[in-house]
Design a protein around this motif. Sequence first.
Motif, PDB file in Angstrom:
ATOM      1  N   PHE A 110      -1.584 -11.779 -13.314  1.00 25.51           N
ATOM      2  CA  PHE A 110      -1.633 -12.072 -14.752  1.00 25.51           C
ATOM      3  C   PHE A 110      -1.330 -10.811 -15.549  1.00 25.51           C
ATOM      4  CE2 PHE A 110      -4.552 -13.439 -18.460  1.00 25.51           C
ATOM      5  CZ  PHE A 110      -3.592 -14.295 -18.991  1.00 25.51           C
ATOM      6  N   MET A 111      -0.486 -10.935 -16.517  1.00 27.69           N
ATOM      7  CA  MET A 111      -0.141  -9.867 -17.459  1.00 27.69           C
ATOM      8  C   MET A 111       0.231  -8.578 -16.725  1.00 27.69           C
ATOM      9  SD  MET A 111      -2.819 -10.692 -20.564  1.00 27.69           S
ATOM     10  CE  MET A 111      -2.007  -9.644 -21.784  1.00 27.69           C
ATOM     11  N   GLY A 112       1.041  -8.743 -15.691  1.00 26.44           N
ATOM     12  CA  GLY A 112       1.590  -7.587 -14.982  1.00 26.44           C
ATOM     13  C   GLY A 112       0.674  -7.009 -13.929  1.00 26.44           C
ATOM     14  N   THR A 113      -0.507  -7.578 -13.742  1.00 27.66           N
ATOM     15  CA  THR A 113      -1.411  -7.059 -12.722  1.00 27.66           C
ATOM     16  C   THR A 113      -2.082  -8.252 -12.028  1.00 27.66           C
ATOM     17  OG1 THR A 113      -3.263  -5.542 -12.339  1.00 27.66           O
ATOM     18  CG2 THR A 113      -3.265  -6.705 -14.450  1.00 27.66           C
ATOM     19  N   GLN A 114      -3.151  -7.992 -11.301  1.00 28.41           N
ATOM     20  CA  GLN A 114      -3.806  -9.072 -10.554  1.00 28.41           C
ATOM     21  C   GLN A 114      -5.313  -8.929 -10.674  1.00 28.41           C
ATOM     22  OE1 GLN A 114      -2.676  -9.152  -6.426  1.00 28.41           O
ATOM     23  NE2 GLN A 114      -3.338 -11.260  -6.198  1.00 28.41           N
ATOM     24  N   ALA A 115      -5.996 -10.025 -10.956  1.00 28.01           N
ATOM     25  CA  ALA A 115      -7.461  -9.980 -11.120  1.00 28.01           C
ATOM     26  C   ALA A 115      -8.094  -9.307  -9.896  1.00 28.01           C
ATOM     27  CB  ALA A 115      -8.013 -11.384 -11.306  1.00 28.01           C
ATOM     28  N   ILE A 116      -9.047  -8.414 -10.175  1.00 30.02           N
ATOM     29  CA  ILE A 116      -9.560  -7.540  -9.100  1.00 30.02           C
ATOM     30  C   ILE A 116     -10.566  -8.255  -8.197  1.00 30.02           C
ATOM     31  CG2 ILE A 116     -11.407  -6.472 -10.491  1.00 30.02           C
ATOM     32  CD1 ILE A 116     -10.537  -3.790  -9.118  1.00 30.02           C
ATOM     33  N   ASP A 117     -11.291  -9.239  -8.712  1.00 32.62           N
ATOM     34  CA  ASP A 117     -12.169 -10.023  -7.840  1.00 32.62           C
ATOM     35  C   ASP A 117     -11.316 -11.062  -7.143  1.00 32.62           C
ATOM     36  OD1 ASP A 117     -15.126  -9.458  -7.742  1.00 32.62           O
ATOM     37  OD2 ASP A 117     -14.751  -9.274  -9.903  1.00 32.62           O
ATOM     38  N   ASP A 118     -11.270 -10.984  -5.806  1.00 32.04           N
ATOM     39  CA  ASP A 118     -10.463 -11.941  -5.064  1.00 32.04           C
ATOM     40  C   ASP A 118     -11.349 -13.097  -4.594  1.00 32.04           C
ATOM     41  OD1 ASP A 118     -11.893 -10.974  -2.904  1.00 32.04           O
ATOM     42  OD2 ASP A 118     -10.184 -10.026  -1.927  1.00 32.04           O
ATOM     43  N   PHE A 119     -10.799 -13.947  -3.747  1.00 32.35           N
ATOM     44  CA  PHE A 119     -11.586 -15.110  -3.310  1.00 32.35           C
ATOM     45  C   PHE A 119     -12.776 -14.700  -2.430  1.00 32.35           C
ATOM     46  CE2 PHE A 119      -7.908 -17.540  -4.776  1.00 32.35           C
ATOM     47  CZ  PHE A 119      -8.553 -18.602  -5.399  1.00 32.35           C
ATOM     48  N   TYR A 120     -12.739 -13.481  -1.869  1.00 32.70           N
ATOM     49  CA  TYR A 120     -13.913 -13.042  -1.097  1.00 32.70           C
ATOM     50  C   TYR A 120     -14.983 -12.456  -2.031  1.00 32.70           C
ATOM     51  CZ  TYR A 120     -17.038 -10.486   1.928  1.00 32.70           C
ATOM     52  OH  TYR A 120     -18.179 -10.013   2.521  1.00 32.70           O
ATOM     53  N   THR A 121     -14.640 -11.406  -2.746  1.00 34.80           N
ATOM     54  CA  THR A 121     -15.678 -10.774  -3.587  1.00 34.80           C
ATOM     55  C   THR A 121     -16.166 -11.743  -4.664  1.00 34.80           C
ATOM     56  OG1 THR A 121     -14.031  -9.820  -5.085  1.00 34.80           O
ATOM     57  CG2 THR A 121     -14.761  -8.440  -3.233  1.00 34.80           C
ATOM     58  N   GLY A 122     -15.257 -12.536  -5.170  1.00 38.98           N
ATOM     59  CA  GLY A 122     -15.625 -13.466  -6.252  1.00 38.98           C
ATOM     60  C   GLY A 122     -16.577 -14.555  -5.784  1.00 38.98           C
ATOM     61  N   THR A 123     -16.290 -15.147  -4.613  1.00 34.93           N
ATOM     62  CA  THR A 123     -17.157 -16.249  -4.154  1.00 34.93           C
ATOM     63  C   THR A 123     -18.460 -15.709  -3.568  1.00 34.93           C
ATOM     64  OG1 THR A 123     -15.964 -16.345  -2.052  1.00 34.93           O
ATOM     65  CG2 THR A 123     -15.285 -17.894  -3.775  1.00 34.93           C
ATOM     66  N   ARG A 124     -18.412 -14.497  -3.018  1.00 31.38           N
ATOM     67  CA  ARG A 124     -19.641 -13.870  -2.516  1.00 31.38           C
ATOM     68  C   ARG A 124     -20.578 -13.600  -3.700  1.00 31.38           C
ATOM     69  NH1 ARG A 124     -21.309  -8.699  -1.346  1.00 31.38           N
ATOM     70  NH2 ARG A 124     -22.709  -8.594   0.463  1.00 31.38           N
ATOM     71  N   ALA A 125     -20.001 -13.106  -4.781  1.00 29.76           N
ATOM     72  CA  ALA A 125     -20.798 -12.862  -5.992  1.00 29.76           C
ATOM     73  C   ALA A 125     -21.328 -14.176  -6.558  1.00 29.76           C
ATOM     74  CB  ALA A 125     -19.943 -12.143  -7.031  1.00 29.76           C
ATOM     75  N   ALA A 126     -20.503 -15.218  -6.479  1.00 28.80           N
ATOM     76  CA  ALA A 126     -20.946 -16.541  -6.956  1.00 28.80           C
ATOM     77  C   ALA A 126     -22.211 -16.947  -6.218  1.00 28.80           C
ATOM     78  CB  ALA A 126     -19.836 -17.573  -6.717  1.00 28.80           C
ATOM     79  N   LEU A 127     -22.184 -16.826  -4.893  1.00 27.60           N
ATOM     80  CA  LEU A 127     -23.353 -17.207  -4.086  1.00 27.60           C
ATOM     81  C   LEU A 127     -24.568 -16.369  -4.474  1.00 27.60           C
ATOM     82  CD1 LEU A 127     -21.731 -17.624  -0.548  1.00 27.60           C
ATOM     83  CD2 LEU A 127     -22.648 -19.446  -1.995  1.00 27.60           C
ATOM     84  N   ILE A 381      -3.377  -5.779 -23.085  1.00 21.62           N
ATOM     85  CA  ILE A 381      -4.655  -5.670 -22.362  1.00 21.62           C
ATOM     86  C   ILE A 381      -4.822  -6.936 -21.529  1.00 21.62           C
ATOM     87  CG2 ILE A 381      -7.175  -5.496 -22.557  1.00 21.62           C
ATOM     88  CD1 ILE A 381      -6.760  -4.228 -25.351  1.00 21.62           C
ATOM     89  N   PRO A 382      -4.918  -6.822 -20.197  1.00 21.18           N
ATOM     90  CA  PRO A 382      -5.095  -8.053 -19.407  1.00 21.18           C
ATOM     91  C   PRO A 382      -6.328  -8.820 -19.881  1.00 21.18           C
ATOM     92  CG  PRO A 382      -4.668  -6.173 -17.971  1.00 21.18           C
ATOM     93  CD  PRO A 382      -4.875  -5.625 -19.354  1.00 21.18           C
ATOM     94  N   ASN A 383      -6.126 -10.088 -20.169  1.00 22.51           N
ATOM     95  CA  ASN A 383      -7.202 -10.926 -20.715  1.00 22.51           C
ATOM     96  C   ASN A 383      -8.122 -11.412 -19.603  1.00 22.51           C
ATOM     97  OD1 ASN A 383      -5.733 -12.840 -23.478  1.00 22.51           O
ATOM     98  ND2 ASN A 383      -5.493 -10.701 -22.959  1.00 22.51           N
ATOM     99  N   GLY A 384      -9.401 -11.190 -19.752  1.00 22.61           N
ATOM    100  CA  GLY A 384     -10.333 -11.767 -18.790  1.00 22.61           C
ATOM    101  C   GLY A 384     -11.627 -10.983 -18.681  1.00 22.61           C
ATOM    102  N   VAL A 385     -12.699 -11.702 -18.319  1.00 20.22           N
ATOM    103  CA  VAL A 385     -14.032 -11.104 -18.206  1.00 20.22           C
ATOM    104  C   VAL A 385     -14.722 -11.640 -16.942  1.00 20.22           C
ATOM    105  CG1 VAL A 385     -14.311 -10.838 -20.710  1.00 20.22           C
ATOM    106  CG2 VAL A 385     -15.103 -12.939 -19.587  1.00 20.22           C
ATOM    107  N   ASN A 386     -15.883 -11.058 -16.637  1.00 17.18           N
ATOM    108  CA  ASN A 386     -16.672 -11.523 -15.486  1.00 17.18           C
ATOM    109  C   ASN A 386     -17.572 -12.694 -15.899  1.00 17.18           C
ATOM    110  OD1 ASN A 386     -18.218  -9.268 -16.939  1.00 17.18           O
ATOM    111  ND2 ASN A 386     -19.811 -10.220 -15.707  1.00 17.18           N
ATOM    112  N   GLY A 387     -18.352 -13.169 -14.941  1.00 20.41           N
ATOM    113  CA  GLY A 387     -19.302 -14.252 -15.247  1.00 20.41           C
ATOM    114  C   GLY A 387     -19.741 -15.042 -14.030  1.00 20.41           C
ATOM    115  N   VAL A 388     -18.914 -15.065 -12.967  1.00 24.28           N
ATOM    116  CA  VAL A 388     -19.212 -15.980 -11.858  1.00 24.28           C
ATOM    117  C   VAL A 388     -20.580 -15.703 -11.226  1.00 24.28           C
ATOM    118  CG1 VAL A 388     -18.107 -14.690  -9.941  1.00 24.28           C
ATOM    119  CG2 VAL A 388     -18.084 -17.193  -9.944  1.00 24.28           C
TER     120      VAL A 388
END
Length: 586
Positions: A110-127, A381-388
């Motif tokens: 997105f917007m020339g880069t890639q969201a830093i939380d991937d499916f591993y860190t993101g879903t681990r944090a979700a849990l 500015i890449p659009n996006g925030v945390n929350g999961v």
Amino acid sequence: MDASSDEGVVTEEVIVPRRVGQASAEPWDVLSPVDIEDGSGSAQNRLLIKGGRVVNDDMMQDADVYIEDGIIKQVGTNLHTPGGTRVIEAKGHLVMPGGIDTHTHMQMPFMGTQAIDDFYTGTRAALAGGTTMIMDFALPQRGESLIEAFHRWRTWADPKVCCDYAIHVGVTWWSDKVAQEMEELTNEQGVNSFKMFMAYKDTWQLNDEELLESFKRCKELGALAQVHAENGDVIKENSKKLLELGITGPEGHEMSRPEEVEAEATNRACVLANQVNCPLYVVHVMSKSAADVVSSKRKQGHVVFGEPIAASLGTDGTHHYHKCWRHAAGHVMGPPLRPDSSTPKYLMDLLANGDLQTTGTDNCTFSAAQKALGKDDFTKIPNGVNGVEDRMSVIWEKGVVSGKMDPCRFVAVTSTNAAKIFNIYPKKGRIAVGSDADIVVWNPHATRVISAKTHHQAVDFNIFEGMEVHGIAEFVVCHGRVVVEEGEVRAISGMGKYVPTPVFNPHVYGRLEERERANAPCKVERAPYEGPVAQLNGQGMQEGGIIPVQQETFYTRGAQVNDKSPKRPSVKVNNPPGGRSSGSFW
Ligand code: URP
Ligand code: ZN
Ligand code: ZN
């Protein structure tokens, strides 16, 4: 609850969700090698959650929960369980369905880069935070195949996900091929929701005609249309003006898209969807005025759902004006957080009383260095925030601890309503016999302070930094496995599964068929008009100016252009008994 009791054992029957009027197996019902492995391996663990208070969206009961092979087998008291069953003592705790985050963007380019939380860190944090399922978005580039995008996302997610996931697909451009691929995605890949963008001009934005076409297609396929509701043309225009004025910082992001830009698009989306009788789901509701639109359209009978997110419920847009550039940029997302600091409470009230239904996060995280791509120009500015990770705690704190909602409503807005709206209930979103054993054992009294220093996400910033919250996911069970134990995360990458979402959801489409019948257009039977008809010249203009009807015979001579054309039938919509609904008549 339909329940019979034997020694206090609740034997509630769970009906697996299906398409309306369809009973045969779906392609995704076939067991994959991974499922078979699971069946003979660790998912056979037996687990008893003992002494807690079970909370569903419609009731609470003090009961034990017995789990086998990843499925809830018994709910009640004095349960007979086999020897060797592991016991989690849950006295003083709430035992709730695991959270469902309806809106994430793990590792999204997105917007020339890639969201830093991937499916591993993101879903681990979700849990870690008590969320056992996410719904992510596969977003094709303009001109790209939707099916290829869907498979790309699955290839990214499958080896990494620690919790279950479903996929919404973006309709980021329009063509016959897109329409045909939408059908394939619904029939063969278990997709039942498509997101359309009214912003991101020159990349993903659809115009009104394309929106209408995509809504019509969703309706035909029994899918749910989702919208990112912001007027992209206005944003583009405002951004240009602000940059010319030398406003290049993160505050420019907020200034370029004030509330009415979100409210206008929300209203337009509701009108367009309603005109073609398509159910609509407004993602990331960020402002009072957009929420008011959703709420008032619901009152008018539109089938529309609204999703505020952890960010809009837990913080506000005053942070865009912070003197520290990184702090301000860390809050940049679209639609923006609103500088009106009463917004989070307002949205929470609407969520509590049923005007809004689900909660996502729009988790789409970027590091300081990634945000800095826009250090001289807020539009970059890449659009996006945390929350999961923090969604459950933030909603508990701001919703339940504040006295706006009870634990049942908390379960509804963090899990059950999502399961219903996306047609995976009661497999997900309920503690009942036959449901997936996705459970959070919640300590409502314990507190923690949210911080980027201690969170499980990969991103180096947290929009809730310093917020003290009650409510901690002490144990989290995903598919019968204990994945969080006294706060320690024990997740394994790839242990989550893709959850197909069937179309023609009775929770969404149930009233639409009847509505179409009730509002069907009805011709008025009358004698044909026999009087004079005005004559048009070649340009479609009336010849000789306005002709009074009684003089008409004096001016018309010879054969007339439209003598042979059939008379246009008059169509009038009759009010159905009980008054006309605001629904479209098609
Ligand atoms: O700022 C946002 N929302 N980033 C993710 C993309 C989207 O629009 O959902
Ligand atoms: Zn969006
Ligand atoms: Zn999003």
